[in-house]
Motif scaffolding. Structure first.
Motif, PDB file in Angstrom:
ATOM      1  N   MET A   1       0.845  -1.191   0.000  1.00 30.30           N
ATOM      2  CA  MET A   1       0.000   0.000   0.000  1.00 30.30           C
ATOM      3  C   MET A   1       0.886   1.249   0.000  1.00 30.30           C
ATOM      4  SD  MET A   1      -2.900   1.206   2.775  1.00 30.30           S
ATOM      5  CE  MET A   1      -4.025  -0.101   2.339  1.00 30.30           C
ATOM      6  N   LYS A   2       0.561   2.202  -0.857  1.00 27.51           N
ATOM      7  CA  LYS A   2       1.336   3.442  -0.921  1.00 27.51           C
ATOM      8  C   LYS A   2       0.975   4.363   0.245  1.00 27.51           C
ATOM      9  CE  LYS A   2       2.317   3.507  -5.843  1.00 27.51           C
ATOM     10  NZ  LYS A   2       2.300   4.298  -7.088  1.00 27.51           N
ATOM     11  N   THR A   3       1.919   5.225   0.589  1.00 30.72           N
ATOM     12  CA  THR A   3       1.762   6.117   1.738  1.00 30.72           C
ATOM     13  C   THR A   3       1.873   7.571   1.308  1.00 30.72           C
ATOM     14  OG1 THR A   3       2.635   4.486   3.293  1.00 30.72           O
ATOM     15  CG2 THR A   3       2.738   6.797   3.974  1.00 30.72           C
ATOM     16  N   ILE A   4       0.954   8.397   1.782  1.00 28.26           N
ATOM     17  CA  ILE A   4       1.008   9.844   1.590  1.00 28.26           C
ATOM     18  C   ILE A   4       1.084  10.507   2.950  1.00 28.26           C
ATOM     19  CG2 ILE A   4      -0.226  11.900   0.772  1.00 28.26           C
ATOM     20  CD1 ILE A   4      -1.431  10.219  -1.441  1.00 28.26           C
ATOM     21  N   LEU A   5       2.073  11.359   3.143  1.00 28.74           N
ATOM     22  CA  LEU A   5       2.155  12.173   4.353  1.00 28.74           C
ATOM     23  C   LEU A   5       1.456  13.496   4.088  1.00 28.74           C
ATOM     24  CD1 LEU A   5       5.874  11.689   5.509  1.00 28.74           C
ATOM     25  CD2 LEU A   5       3.868  10.303   6.066  1.00 28.74           C
ATOM     26  N   VAL A   6       0.535  13.864   4.971  1.00 28.14           N
ATOM     27  CA  VAL A   6      -0.147  15.158   4.883  1.00 28.14           C
ATOM     28  C   VAL A   6       0.351  16.008   6.044  1.00 28.14           C
ATOM     29  CG1 VAL A   6      -2.359  16.356   4.858  1.00 28.14           C
ATOM     30  CG2 VAL A   6      -2.173  14.076   3.839  1.00 28.14           C
ATOM     31  N   THR A   7       1.006  17.117   5.718  1.00 28.11           N
ATOM     32  CA  THR A   7       1.608  17.953   6.757  1.00 28.11           C
ATOM     33  C   THR A   7       0.774  19.200   7.020  1.00 28.11           C
ATOM     34  OG1 THR A   7       2.977  19.274   5.241  1.00 28.11           O
ATOM     35  CG2 THR A   7       3.897  17.185   6.013  1.00 28.11           C
ATOM     36  N   HIS A   8       0.769  19.625   8.270  1.00 22.70           N
ATOM     37  CA  HIS A   8       0.190  20.907   8.672  1.00 22.70           C
ATOM     38  C   HIS A   8       1.039  21.436   9.821  1.00 22.70           C
ATOM     39  CE1 HIS A   8      -1.873  17.711  10.950  1.00 22.70           C
ATOM     40  NE2 HIS A   8      -1.841  18.567  11.954  1.00 22.70           N
ATOM     41  N   ALA A   9       1.079  22.754   9.974  1.00 24.80           N
ATOM     42  CA  ALA A   9       1.985  23.363  10.944  1.00 24.80           C
ATOM     43  C   ALA A   9       1.444  23.313  12.368  1.00 24.80           C
ATOM     44  CB  ALA A   9       2.278  24.810  10.557  1.00 24.80           C
ATOM     45  N   VAL A  10       0.154  23.564  12.545  1.00 29.40           N
ATOM     46  CA  VAL A  10      -0.457  23.572  13.879  1.00 29.40           C
ATOM     47  C   VAL A  10      -1.712  22.706  13.847  1.00 29.40           C
ATOM     48  CG1 VAL A  10       0.442  25.853  14.506  1.00 29.40           C
ATOM     49  CG2 VAL A  10      -1.768  25.680  13.351  1.00 29.40           C
ATOM     50  N   LYS A  11      -2.101  22.175  15.009  1.00 27.98           N
ATOM     51  CA  LYS A  11      -3.235  21.239  15.062  1.00 27.98           C
ATOM     52  C   LYS A  11      -4.518  21.875  14.548  1.00 27.98           C
ATOM     53  CE  LYS A  11      -3.978  22.037  20.043  1.00 27.98           C
ATOM     54  NZ  LYS A  11      -4.952  23.075  19.898  1.00 27.98           N
ATOM     55  N   GLU A  12      -4.637  23.188  14.642  1.00 25.96           N
ATOM     56  CA  GLU A  12      -5.836  23.872  14.170  1.00 25.96           C
ATOM     57  C   GLU A  12      -5.961  23.860  12.642  1.00 25.96           C
ATOM     58  OE1 GLU A  12      -4.854  25.311  18.216  1.00 25.96           O
ATOM     59  OE2 GLU A  12      -3.694  25.132  16.368  1.00 25.96           O
ATOM     60  N   GLU A  13      -4.909  23.438  11.928  1.00 25.23           N
ATOM     61  CA  GLU A  13      -4.960  23.341  10.471  1.00 25.23           C
ATOM     62  C   GLU A  13      -5.305  21.928   9.989  1.00 25.23           C
ATOM     63  OE1 GLU A  13      -1.788  26.687   8.915  1.00 25.23           O
ATOM     64  OE2 GLU A  13      -0.990  24.760   9.545  1.00 25.23           O
ATOM     65  N   PHE A  14      -5.421  20.984  10.884  1.00 23.85           N
ATOM     66  CA  PHE A  14      -5.681  19.592  10.499  1.00 23.85           C
ATOM     67  C   PHE A  14      -7.038  19.436   9.817  1.00 23.85           C
ATOM     68  CE2 PHE A  14      -7.992  15.703  11.539  1.00 23.85           C
ATOM     69  CZ  PHE A  14      -7.167  14.742  10.984  1.00 23.85           C
ATOM     70  N   ILE A  15      -7.039  18.750   8.668  1.00 21.21           N
ATOM     71  CA  ILE A  15      -8.294  18.338   8.043  1.00 21.21           C
ATOM     72  C   ILE A  15      -8.168  16.853   7.700  1.00 21.21           C
ATOM     73  CG2 ILE A  15      -8.918  20.615   7.144  1.00 21.21           C
ATOM     74  CD1 ILE A  15      -7.971  19.689   4.409  1.00 21.21           C
ATOM     75  N   PRO A  16      -9.219  16.074   7.925  1.00 20.18           N
ATOM     76  CA  PRO A  16      -9.132  14.621   7.710  1.00 20.18           C
ATOM     77  C   PRO A  16      -9.253  14.262   6.232  1.00 20.18           C
ATOM     78  CG  PRO A  16     -11.310  15.208   8.506  1.00 20.18           C
ATOM     79  CD  PRO A  16     -10.514  16.482   8.479  1.00 20.18           C
ATOM     80  N   LEU A  17      -8.153  13.897   5.615  1.00 22.43           N
ATOM     81  CA  LEU A  17      -8.154  13.493   4.215  1.00 22.43           C
ATOM     82  C   LEU A  17      -7.983  11.982   4.121  1.00 22.43           C
ATOM     83  CD1 LEU A  17      -5.870  16.214   2.586  1.00 22.43           C
ATOM     84  CD2 LEU A  17      -8.371  16.147   2.680  1.00 22.43           C
ATOM     85  N   GLU A  18      -8.702  11.387   3.200  1.00 15.41           N
ATOM     86  CA  GLU A  18      -8.585   9.950   2.966  1.00 15.41           C
ATOM     87  C   GLU A  18      -8.552   9.678   1.466  1.00 15.41           C
ATOM     88  OE1 GLU A  18     -11.755   7.899   4.881  1.00 15.41           O
ATOM     89  OE2 GLU A  18     -11.189   8.530   6.895  1.00 15.41           O
TER      90      GLU A  18
END
Length: 197
Positions: free
Chosen positions: A1-18
């Motif tokens: 299975m391939k892996t994608i890292l999704v980066t954000h600087a602060v927890k308030e920028e997190f969005i759940p991507l799938e």
């Protein structure tokens, strides 16, 4: 299975991507070039990802709050300011996508793409700023990915206009940015394109 890292600087920028069939790992890199580059490099060594997607917020001089931009070029504004000989401070983001013609073509057709200017200060003075997006992490992450040969893409929501109470505007717009970015990914085919990598 391939892996994608999704980066954000602060927890308030997190969005759940799938993305179906992909292992998606979200990373809170922290604010600033050094911390961001360190935590991204550490996770790359642990996970050996196939792609890095940076999703976050940025300021601007020339555009509107609520605009969502794809970074086509990256500038290290700290190196740009000093203009030391032999120091490269601008990278073409399309070069970081390797041979992915579908993704490149889609980005070129998108109407909001531009220059992301990265430095180690939260810019509030218009005289020290350039570029369509101004942040504190993207260029350092693209540098890590360029050196390690991993495709990288950065997408930014504009939260504040530089020179107009930027820090407070940024904090106030984080929740709005999360909602808008979530909707943007639902409305645009970028995840579908990534799913065929």
């Amino acid at each position: 299975m391939k892996t994608i890292l999704v980066t954000h600087a602060v927890k308030e920028e997190f969005i759940p991507l799938e993305i179906e069939g992909y292992n998606i790992i979200h990373i809170n890199t922290g604010v600033g070039k050094t911390k961001s580059a360190f935590f991204l490099t550490k996770k790359i060594c642990e996970e050996s990802p196939d792609f890095i997607l940076n999703v976050g917020t940025a300021g601007t001089l020339f555009h509107n709050i609520g605009d969502i931009f794809i970074a086509k070029y990256f500038i290290d504004r700290d190196y740009q300011a000093t203009k030391l000989p032999g120091i490269e401070y601008q990278i073409d983001g399309l070069d970081l996508l390797g041979d992915n013609r579908s993704l490149k073509d889609w980005i070129l057709s998108y109407n909001k793409k531009g220059i992301c200017s990265t430095g180690d200060t939260f810019v509030t003075d218009i005289s020290t700023s350039s570029g369509d997006m101004v942040d504190m992490e993207a260029d350092s992450q693209e540098y890590v990915c360029k050196e390690l040969g991993i495709p990288f893409l950065s997408i930014k929501y504009i939260t504040d206009i530089i020179g107009k109470n930027s820090v407070e505007q940024w904090e106030d717009k984080l929740a709005e940015a999360r909602t808008a970015l979530t909707n943007w990914f639902n409305e645009h085919p970028i995840l579908s394109i990534l799913s065929i990598l």
